[in-house]
Design a protein around this motif. Sequence first.
Motif, PDB file in Angstrom:
ATOM      1  N   LEU A   6       0.831  -1.201   0.000  1.00 32.74           N
ATOM      2  CA  LEU A   6       0.000   0.000   0.000  1.00 32.74           C
ATOM      3  C   LEU A   6       0.868   1.255   0.000  1.00 32.74           C
ATOM      4  N   ALA A   7       1.964   1.226   0.737  1.00 33.05           N
ATOM      5  CA  ALA A   7       2.886   2.361   0.735  1.00 33.05           C
ATOM      6  C   ALA A   7       3.480   2.569  -0.654  1.00 33.05           C
ATOM      7  N   HIS A   8       3.840   1.467  -1.331  1.00 39.54           N
ATOM      8  CA  HIS A   8       4.366   1.588  -2.691  1.00 39.54           C
ATOM      9  C   HIS A   8       3.304   2.151  -3.635  1.00 39.54           C
ATOM     10  N   ALA A  15       1.287   6.701  -6.854  1.00 31.30           N
ATOM     11  CA  ALA A  15       0.184   7.605  -7.161  1.00 31.30           C
ATOM     12  C   ALA A  15       0.580   9.059  -6.944  1.00 31.30           C
ATOM     13  N   LEU A  16       1.313   9.339  -5.856  1.00 30.31           N
ATOM     14  CA  LEU A  16       1.728  10.713  -5.584  1.00 30.31           C
ATOM     15  C   LEU A  16       2.762  11.200  -6.592  1.00 30.31           C
ATOM     16  N   LEU A  17       3.688  10.327  -6.988  1.00 29.26           N
ATOM     17  CA  LEU A  17       4.685  10.721  -7.983  1.00 29.26           C
ATOM     18  C   LEU A  17       4.019  11.148  -9.281  1.00 29.26           C
ATOM     19  N   ALA A  34      -2.580  14.359   3.629  1.00 28.59           N
ATOM     20  CA  ALA A  34      -3.781  13.532   3.660  1.00 28.59           C
ATOM     21  C   ALA A  34      -3.437  12.056   3.457  1.00 28.59           C
ATOM     22  N   THR A  35      -2.496  11.790   2.543  1.00 28.38           N
ATOM     23  CA  THR A  35      -2.098  10.403   2.283  1.00 28.38           C
ATOM     24  C   THR A  35      -1.434   9.784   3.504  1.00 28.38           C
ATOM     25  N   GLN A  36      -0.544  10.536   4.134  1.00 28.13           N
ATOM     26  CA  GLN A  36       0.142   9.999   5.313  1.00 28.13           C
ATOM     27  C   GLN A  36      -0.834   9.758   6.455  1.00 28.13           C
ATOM     28  N   ALA A  37      -1.809  10.640   6.610  1.00 26.54           N
ATOM     29  CA  ALA A  37      -2.799  10.443   7.676  1.00 26.54           C
ATOM     30  C   ALA A  37      -3.568   9.141   7.456  1.00 26.54           C
ATOM     31  N   LEU A  38      -3.920   8.860   6.206  1.00 30.48           N
ATOM     32  CA  LEU A  38      -4.608   7.601   5.900  1.00 30.48           C
ATOM     33  C   LEU A  38      -3.707   6.402   6.190  1.00 30.48           C
ATOM     34  N   LEU A  39      -2.458   6.462   5.735  1.00 27.04           N
ATOM     35  CA  LEU A  39      -1.546   5.330   5.934  1.00 27.04           C
ATOM     36  C   LEU A  39      -1.202   5.135   7.404  1.00 27.04           C
ATOM     37  N   MET A  40      -1.171   6.196   8.185  1.00 27.87           N
ATOM     38  CA  MET A  40      -0.893   6.066   9.614  1.00 27.87           C
ATOM     39  C   MET A  40      -2.011   5.344  10.350  1.00 27.87           C
ATOM     40  N   ASN A  41      -3.176   5.255   9.732  1.00 25.15           N
ATOM     41  CA  ASN A  41      -4.274   4.476  10.278  1.00 25.15           C
ATOM     42  C   ASN A  41      -4.247   3.030   9.807  1.00 25.15           C
ATOM     43  N   GLY A  42      -3.251   2.676   8.999  1.00 24.45           N
ATOM     44  CA  GLY A  42      -3.200   1.353   8.394  1.00 24.45           C
ATOM     45  C   GLY A  42      -2.475   0.327   9.252  1.00 24.45           C
TER      46      GLY A  42
END
Length: 275
Positions: free
Chosen positions: A220-222, A227-229, A246-254
């Motif tokens: 998911l991080a990859h 997607a961001l690149l 926003a992306t990091q906040a979502l991933l920090m909940n993962g």
Amino acid sequence: MSPFPSSAPPTEDWRHLRLSVDDGVATVTLARPEKLNALTFGAYADLRDLLAQLSRERSVRALVLAGQGRGFCSGGDVDEIIGATLSMNTAELLDFNRMTGQVVRAIRECPFPVIAALHGVAAGAGAVLALAADFRVADPTARFAFLFTKVGLSGGDMGAAYLLPRVVGLGHATRLLMLGEPVRAPEAERIGLLSELTAEGAADTRAAELARHLADGPALAHAQTKALLTAELDMPLAAAVELDAATQALLMNGEDYAEFHAAFTEKRPPKWQGR
């Protein structure tokens, strides 16, 4: 790409390429070695639809795109595409050119890294397929040629005028797209067109190793990094850092983020779940 399927069932019958999947690593091989893997209408369509299917299934975590035989891909088949397009009307030509662009978009937008394993020629559309990949691993026999002006067409085909300046800079991109001259592996490495240069004959093996390394990592991080690149290429800084936040906040909940902390605390390797 959306994970939601349509009524059409998935297929394993890809007539214009070869697919194998091994524990999250897909290998897609262009398999017309007698024609230097020249692309046909069917090959373009299969690549477009295969990448969409793999993106929906979410079972693939890395993909290698390779060519069988003496080279990676010599571009569009002179008889089956160039000859055929001479008898098409404008609407048909627009449909065809949009399809080739859809393949490039599928490579850029699929939620897993794509590694192009390169040897021999990567010309025309073959050069753009490699350019669209996230990684380009090549041996010393590899040579790129963006040949579109050589056949009387714009060098900005299939998104090349968008992607190439962002990889090698505007100056090099202008030269490569305007003149259509070959770029051999040492120069390609020097100007940043290659991710890695291997020993002769080792590109496929190294690409497979890189794909396995990526597939074993936090998928998911990859996916979000890719997607961001792509998304941030044309964003102002303020919009880019907001999207990052926003992306990091979502991933920090993962689960993977919590798993890293648990693994670090327990002094063991993380067991990535891609969630």
